[in-house]
Design a protein around this motif. Structure first.
Motif, PDB file in Angstrom:
ATOM      1  N   TYR A 210       0.592  -1.255   0.106  1.00 47.53           N
ATOM      2  CA  TYR A 210      -0.319   0.174   0.079  1.00 47.53           C
ATOM      3  C   TYR A 210       0.999   1.751   0.009  1.00 47.53           C
ATOM      4  O   TYR A 210       0.526   2.120  -0.836  1.00 47.53           O
TER       5      TYR A 210
ATOM      6  N   THR B 115      -2.754  -4.789  -5.809  1.00 46.68           N
ATOM      7  CA  THR B 115      -3.908  -4.668  -5.258  1.00 46.68           C
ATOM      8  C   THR B 115      -4.400  -6.464  -5.088  1.00 46.68           C
ATOM      9  O   THR B 115      -4.757  -7.652  -4.540  1.00 46.68           O
TER      10      THR B 115
ATOM     11  N   VAL C  30      -2.289  -8.421  -3.217  1.00 47.99           N
ATOM     12  CA  VAL C  30      -3.141  -8.760  -1.448  1.00 47.99           C
ATOM     13  C   VAL C  30      -4.128  -9.694  -1.370  1.00 47.99           C
ATOM     14  O   VAL C  30      -3.970 -10.530  -0.387  1.00 47.99           O
TER      15      VAL C  30
ATOM     16  N   THR D   1      -9.399  -2.260  -0.143  1.00 47.12           N
ATOM     17  CA  THR D   1      -8.174  -1.411  -0.913  1.00 47.12           C
ATOM     18  C   THR D   1      -8.415  -0.422  -1.359  1.00 47.12           C
ATOM     19  O   THR D   1      -8.535   0.863  -1.575  1.00 47.12           O
TER      20      THR D   1
END
Length: 756
Positions: A423, A646, A649, A678
Motif C-alpha cells: 500500500y 491489489t 493483496v 483496498t
C-alpha cells in the motif's frame, strides 16, 4: 552430460500463472521507456541541429539598436575591441489580425538564412517568411501577402538563427508565433519603406571564438561603453545569452531534459520496488519449497539468481520494445511539440547513446540492485525456518492493538497493516500519477485565469510608450507618465531581468488606490515582481540601466496587485529625479481612448489588455499536446500499480479468504473486507496526495518561472482536485471489477489443503 537446472522449469509456470501481473508491469515500463527514448532522441536531435545551424549560419553574439545610424568612427573604434559589427536593419509591418511581421534584408554576413521550403526572394515583390509563423498564420509558398501596400509573393519558408523563439520584444513573457514573425526581402527592398519606420539594428560577432562566458560578458560591456563613448544613442543592447529569441529554447530544453530523466528514474524505481514486493510475496508463498531446496544443497545465490531473472527479463523486453517504439513512433509526436513552438531547421533522429543508457542499462541496474538487496535479506533465513514458514526474524513482535470497532472494520485494518509495503508503494505511485495528471490539466485554466486577471485589473484601455515628450492630437482624458526599463539581478536564473518603471502623478486617476506621494522616496512593486524576487515592504532593491550601467537603489514601499508585468510604480517626480530628467519630463500616456500622434515615429509601443490574449493563445498552443500525454501516462500508472499491488493483496490472503468461505461468510461479505480495505487505501491515498501534488506543481512552476521574463502565478481551481480523485477512482473501479471475479474463483478446498 551436464544436468540442466530444474529451477528453470518454474519460469514457464510462473509466467503462465502471473501473466496479467507481468503484462501490466511490461506495459508500464514499455510506455515509460518509449516516451523517454523518443523525447531524448528528439531533444538531442534538436540541440544538435540547433548548434550546427548556429555555427554554420554565424549566429550573432549580441545586438543593439540605436536612435540613428552609428557613425563610421564609432563602428571602427568598437571593432578595435576584437569584434565585427554588422548592420541588420529591419521594419515592423502590421498584418491583418493584429499580427506583426519583422522584415530584414537577406543576410549575407551574419545570422544567415536557412531555406526550409521554396527559395530565397530575388525580386523586389518577393518575400520569404519564417516557417513557424507561416504555419501559425496560415501562409503557404506561392501565396500573396500585402506588405507596405505592395502585394508580395511568398517564395519560401525559412528559419533564422537569431529567432529560434519568436519574441517580438525581449521583455515579453512568452513567444508568440501567432502574432509575430520574421520575413526576408531581397537587397534594396528595405530602403523602399519610409525612413522613419526603419529600425537601426546592429549585430556584433566576436573575432575570438574561444572566449569564456565571463570574457564574453565583459567584452559585451566594453562594446556597449565604447559605443556610448563615441556618441551612439542606444535604445536597446542585448547579448545572445540574454536574448530570449535565442536563449529561450536552450533554457527550455535545459530544464525539460532533466525533468524527463527524473520522471523515468522515478517510474523505474517504483517498478523495481513493485518487483521486490512481488518477489517477497512469492518467497513467502513458496517458503516450504525454498526450505527444501536450501536443505537439498541449493545456495542462497542460486535462488537469488533464479528469482531475479524475471524482473531482469521483463525489464530487458520492455527496454527493447520501448526503444523500438521510441525511435519509430514517438519522434513525430515530440517533433510536433518542438516544431510547434520553435523555429528550427529540419532535424534527423539518430541513435542517442545517453538515451540508450538511461532506458536500458539504468533500468536493468536498478532492478538488479533493489531486488538483490530484497532477496539477500529475505533468503538469509535458515532452511528450517523456511520449512516452518517462520519468515519473520523477530519472533517477539507484538500484534498492533486495534481500536474497539466492529469485526469487519478490525479485519480491514489488519489487512491494511499486513500489506503495508504494497500500500505504501501504491501511495507513491498514485502520487506520481496524480502529479503528472495535474500538470497536464492545470495549464489551460492557469493561463486563462492569468489572462482574465490582467484584463480585469487593467487600469486603462491603452498604454502609450513614446520615444520622447510628444503631445497627442486628441489628448482627451489621457494622463502623462514617465516610463523606463531597468534591470535587476534574478539569482535563480543567474541573469538580469527587465523591470518596467512607471512614474505616476500624485493624484493619478488611473491608480487612485496607490498612495503615491512626491515626497516619499521608493516605489510599489507589482505582486508578480515581489513574488519573483522574494521582496517585501522595507527591502531595498538594486537596479541598473542596461545602456549606461548607472545603478539605482529603490526602497520597497508596498506591493500592489498588478499582474500585467514586472513593474515598479513610483512618483513621477521621484522617477524623473532618479533618471536625471527634468521634473516636467514624460514619455508615455495612460488613456481610455485611442490617441493619434502627428509623428508616428515618436511612438515606441502601444499596450492594450487584448494583447495578453495573444500570450494566452501561444501558451495554450505550446502546451496543448501535453494534456493528452499526461492523461495517458497517469492512467497507465494508476491501472498498472493497482492491478499488480491489489492483486498481490488478494493472492497473499487467498487462504484467509478460503477459510472465511468455510466459516460461512458470503462472497459479498468477503468483498467488503478485502476490496473495501483496498478501496479505502486508494481513496485515502488520492486524498492525502492532493496537498503533495499542490506542492509539486508549485515547485515545478518555480522552475518554469526561471525561464519566463514575467511572473505566471500558479492557479489550481478546486474542480481539478475533484477530477484527479474521480479519474483515480474510476481507474481503480475497473480493477475492482476484475478482483471481484478473482475472489469468486477462490475455492473452499484451499483451506482444507492447508497443512499448517
Amino acid at each position: 552430460m551436464i544436468m540442466k537446472n530444474p529451477l528453470r522449469k518454474r519460469f514457464k509456470r510462473d509466467l503462465k500463472s502471473n501473466k496479467g501481473r507481468y503484462f501490466a508491469i511490461l506495459l508500464m515500463m514499455t510506455v515509460t521507456i518509449a516516451i523517454m527514448s523518443g523525447f531524448l532522441a528528439v531533444a538531442d536531435g534538436a540541440q544538435k541541429v540547433l548548434n550546427e545551424n548556429r555555427a554554420d549560419c554565424k549566429l550573432e553574439d549580441g545586438s543593439f539598436t540605436a536612435v540613428k545610424k552609428i557613425s563610421t568612427a564609432a563602428q571602427a573604434e568598437t571593432e578595435k575591441l576584437g569584434v565585427s559589427v554588422y548592420e541588420n536593419d529591419y521594419v515592423n509591418e502590421k498584418l491583418p489580425d493584429e499580427a506583426t511581421l519583422r522584415i530584414y534584408q537577406d543576410r549575407e554576413q551574419i545570422n544567415l538564412v536557412t531555406v526550409i521550403d521554396g527559395k530565397s526572394p530575388v525580386n523586389k515583390n518577393e518575400i520569404a517568411v519564417d516557417r513557424l509563423f507561416a504555419e501559425s498564420y496560415g501562409l503557404e509558398v506561392g501565396e500573396s501577402l500585402t506588405i507596405n501596400e505592395v502585394p508580395m509573393i511568398i517564395t519560401g519558408l525559412i528559419s533564422v538563427p537569431d529567432y529560434s523563439a519568436l519574441f517580438k520584444n525581449n521583455s515579453d513573457l512568452m513567444m508568440d508565433s501567432f502574432h509575430f514573425g520574421v520575413g526576408i526581402v531581397s537587397a534594396g527592398v528595405l530602403q523602399s519603406f519610409p525612413a522613419n519606420e526603419i529600425v537601426m539594428d546592429y549585430s556584433y560577432y566576436f573575432d575570438n571564438r574561444d572566449l569564456t562566458e565571463k570574457e564574453k560578458r565583459n567584452l559585451s560591456t566594453d562594446i556597449k561603453d565604447k559605443l556610448v563613448d563615441n556618441g551612439a544613442i542606444l535604445t536597446s543592447f542585448v547579448t545572445a545569452e540574454n536574448n530570449q529569441s535565442i536563449s529561450f529554447i536552450d533554457d527550455d530544453m535545459g530544464s525539460d531534459v532533466p525533468m524527463m530523466k527524473v520522471f523515468l528514474s522515478l517510474i523505474i524505481l517504483i517498478m523495481a520496488f513493485v518487483f521486490s514486493i512481488v518477489i517477497t510475496s512469492t518467497i513467502e508463498t513458496e517458503a516450504p519449497i525454498i526450505g527444501t531446496l536450501l536443505a537439498s544443497g541449493y545456495t542462497k545465490y542460486e535462488l537469488i539468481r533464479h528469482y531475479i531473472t524475471m524482473p531482469i527479463a521483463v525489464t530487458l523486453v520492455s527496454a527493447m520494445i520501448g526503444n523500438i517504439i521510441g525511435y519509430t513512433m514517438m519522434p513525430d509526436f515530440f517533433k510536433g511539440m518542438y516544431y510547434g513552438s520553435y523555429s528550427l531547421p529540419p532535424m534527423d533522429i539518430e541513435l542517442n547513446m545517453e538515451a540508450l543508457l538511461l532506458t536500458t542499462v539504468l533500468p536493468i541496474a536498478m532492478m538488479i540492485g533493489i531486488n538483490f538487496v530484497a532477496l539477500y535479506r529475505k533468503l538469509s533465513i535458515s532452511p528450517l525456518n523456511f520449512l516452518r514458514k517462520e519468515l519473520k526474524k523477530s519472533k517477539n513482535r507484538r500484534a498492533v492493538k486495534l481500536p474497539n470497532v466492529s469485526f469487519f472494520n478490525r479485519f480491514r485494518l489488519r489487512v491494511i497493516i499486513q500489506n503495508k509495503k504494497s500500500y505504501i508503494t501504491l501511495f507513491v505511485g498514485i502520487f506520481l500519477a496524480s502529479f503528472i495528471l495535474m500538470f497536464g490539466l492545470v495549464i489551460t485554466p492557469m493561463i486563462s485565469h492569468y489572462v482574465d486577471s490582467i484584463k480585469q485589473s487593467a487600469v486603462s484601455d491603452y498604454q502609450y510608450i513614446l520615444k520622447g515628450p510628444v503631445e497627442p492630437e486628441n489628448p482627451g482624458n489621457a494622463e502623462k507618465m514617465t516610463f523606463s526599463a531597468l534591470e535587476t539581478y534574478y539569482s535563480p536564473a543567474g541573469k538580469n531581468i527587465e523591470v518596467s518603471f512607471f512614474g505616476l502623478r500624485e493624484d493619478s486617476d488611473y491608480f487612485d488606490d496607490l498612495p503615491i506621494s512626491d515626497d516619499e522616496k521608493g516605489g510599489y512593486l507589482s505582486d508578480g515582481l515581489a513574488k519573483k524576487l522574494g521582496a517585501k515592504p522595507g527591502d531595498t532593491l538594486d537596479f541598473v540601466n542596461p545602456y549606461t550601467d548607472k545603478e539605482y537603489s529603490i526602497k520597497v514601499i508596498g506591493i500592489t496587485d498588478y499582474p500585467g508585468a514586472l513593474t515598479v510604480f513610483m512618483s513621477q517626480k521621484q522617477l524623473n529625479e532618479l533618471l536625471d530628467r527634468d521634473s516636467s519630463y514624460f514619455n508615455g500616456y495612460f488613456s481610455d481612448q485611442e490617441l493619434t500622434f502627428t509623428d508616428k515615429n515618436s511612438l515606441a509601443t502601444v499596450i492594450t489588455p487584448e494583447d495578453m490574449s495573444k500570450f494566452g493563445d501561444q501558451m495554450l498552443s505550446s502546451f496543448k499536446q501535453m494534456a493528452p500525454l499526461c492523461l495517458f501516462a497517469a492512467i497507465v500508472i494508476y491501472l498498472v500499480l493497482m492491478v499488480v499491488l491489489t492483486k498481490l493483496v488478494i493472492d497473499k490472503n487467498a487462504l484467509s479468504i478460503s477459510f472465511l468461505k468455510v466459516f460461512g461468510y458470503e462472497t459479498s461479505e468477503i468483498r467488503k473486507i478485502y476490496l473495501k480495505a483496498t478501496t479505502l487505501v486508494v481513496l485515502g491515498s488520492l486524498l492525502l496526495c492532493l496537498p503533495l501534488v499542490n506542492l509539486g506543481i508549485q515547485g515545478c512552476f518555480l522552475i518554469v518561472q526561471m525561464k519566463l521574463s514575467g511572473y505566471l502565478p500558479v492557479y489550481i481551481p478546486m474542480y481539478l482536485y475533484a477530477e484527479i480523485v474521480a479519474i483515480g477512482m474510476a481507474s481503480y473501479f475497473v480493477i475492482n471489477f476484475i478482483h471481484m471475479r478473482r475472489i469468486n474463483k477462490i475455492q473452499l478446498s484451499a483451506a482444507l489443503k492447508n497443512r499448517e
